[in-house]
Design an enzyme around this catalytic site. Structure first.
Site, PDB file in Angstrom:
ATOM      1  N   CYS A   9      38.583  54.201  -7.477  1.00 37.66           N
ATOM      2  CA  CYS A   9      38.218  52.809  -7.708  1.00 37.66           C
ATOM      3  C   CYS A   9      38.841  51.856  -6.703  1.00 37.66           C
ATOM      4  O   CYS A   9      38.523  50.664  -6.698  1.00 37.66           O
ATOM      5  CB  CYS A   9      38.588  52.407  -9.137  1.00 37.66           C
ATOM      6  SG  CYS A   9      37.512  53.166 -10.375  1.00 37.66           S
ATOM      7  N   ASP A  82      33.380  53.622 -19.531  1.00 38.38           N
ATOM      8  CA  ASP A  82      32.706  52.366 -19.873  1.00 38.38           C
ATOM      9  C   ASP A  82      31.995  52.447 -21.219  1.00 38.38           C
ATOM     10  O   ASP A  82      31.900  51.450 -21.944  1.00 38.38           O
ATOM     11  CB  ASP A  82      31.684  51.994 -18.789  1.00 38.38           C
ATOM     12  CG  ASP A  82      32.348  51.557 -17.493  1.00 38.38           C
ATOM     13  OD1 ASP A  82      33.521  51.163 -17.540  1.00 38.38           O
ATOM     14  OD2 ASP A  82      31.683  51.617 -16.445  1.00 38.38           O
ATOM     15  N   GLY A 129      19.971  64.157 -11.901  1.00 37.22           N
ATOM     16  CA  GLY A 129      20.736  63.403 -10.921  1.00 37.22           C
ATOM     17  C   GLY A 129      19.959  63.140  -9.650  1.00 37.22           C
ATOM     18  O   GLY A 129      18.755  63.406  -9.553  1.00 37.22           O
TER      19      GLY A 129
END
Length: 337
Positions: A9, A82, A129
């Protein structure tokens, strides 16, 4: 001063740049869109029926560790977080892959196997994907979950006198930065990897029984900037620095200026909206701005419930601590003491 660039991140765009871009996008009006991008929340939520809403999120980034399988685990753990931050249950996930065709495809296989292992642990199904031939490796997932529309946790619905609880230690970004220049110890790396590969699933399950008003996961914007999103210009927050769970080696590395450029972007964005007591060291400040990969949940809960919630989480071997209090003494301010 060494500014170390890492994966994970830390690779996010800074909050100032991102908020400027998002402010120019059109706003979509739909009564069933319960949570969109306007509140900088962790995921979007779209109501399907009176009892079911769909949570959608995606996350991907470059590697921050050398072991492909562990990188895949970290990326997946981060992506599903999340869903937990919104109060939901993981259902399906799809891979997002950038990988050079001339590289060893066994590496890609290990990355994706690591990701699949964590989706299975989360109780979800890997359903597909998309891949792109790219010179640099990146991996992550788009994840879908479900939640009762009446039981959504948003990031900006804190209430006066709430206690703040953090459920994972800070300092992961700084440790990754130190590792990128060969300065992180094996012990520090193992602590960071354990944190980054631990799902927030159990945390989310426990907190459903308590009077939680708001929740977010601490990732690339660091503890301070994610907390600013929770404050939402209506309150101030007192942060108890001594109570914060921290990987202790991160403080040592920050003292040696092994810090990230993303952390400096977070510091610049927060600006005068955060104040530090005189006794708060430079290293502690850097940990608070440090971008986290697959960080813990930051929970705003009724103060009557906070002690019991922390005790139950600690019994479940979750390193949860009460780290702050919501006030309104001076609006939209974080006071670290």
């Amino acid at each position: 001063m060494i500014f170390c660039k890492s994966g994970g991140c830390s690779a996010k765009l800074g909050p100032k740049v991102l908020s400027k871009v998002l402010s120019k996008l059109p706003k979509f009006e739909d009564e069933n869109l319960l949570v969109g991008f306007d509140s900088s929340d962790d995921a979007s939520v779209y109501k399907l029926t009176d009892d079911i809403a769909m949570i959608q999120t995606l996350d991907f980034f470059p590697p921050m560790v050398n072991e492909p399988y562990i990188f895949g685990q970290i990326a997946a753990t981060n992506a599903v977080s999340d869903i937990y931050a919104m109060g939901g249950t993981v259902k399906t996930a799809q891979n997002i892959v950038c990988f050079p065709e001339n590289e060893d495809l066994n590496i890609l296989g290990q990355i994706m196997a690591g990701g699949a292992s964590k989706i299975m642990e989360a109780g979800g199904i890997l359903s597909g994907g998309h891949s792109v031939n790219d010179e640099s490796i990146k991996y992550g997932l788009a994840v879908t979950g479900i939640v009762n529309p009446q039981k959504i946790y948003q990031n900006n619905t804190i209430e006066l006198n709430d206690d703040l609880i953090l459920t994972k230690p800070l300092g992961v970004g700084i440790i990754m930065a130190a590792n990128s220049v060969g300065e992180a110890s094996d012990e520090a790396m193992q602590k960071a990897i354990k944190s980054m590969t631990t799902l927030n699933k159990k945390t989310a399950e426990i907190m459903t029984d308590y009077d939680v008003h708001a929740c977010t996961d601490v990732t690339g914007f660091g503890f301070i900037c994610h907390l600013l999103e929770m404050v939402a210009k209506d309150y101030s927050v007192d942060v108890y620095a001594k109570n914060l769970p921290i990987i202790k080696e991160a403080l040592t590395y920050a003292d040696n200026f092994l810090i990230t450029s993303a952390g400096q972007r977070n510091r610049n964005f927060a600006g005068e909206k955060v104040s530090f007591a005189d006794e708060i060291s430079f290293a502690m400040q850097e940990v608070l701005f440090d971008p986290q990969t697959s960080g813990g949940l930051l929970i705003s809960v009724n103060s009557k419930d906070s002690k019991s919630l922390v005790e139950e989480m600690q019994k479940a071997e979750i390193d949860a601590r009460i780290v702050g209090k919501v006030t309104n003494l001076n609006k939209y301010k974080i006071n670290v003491m």
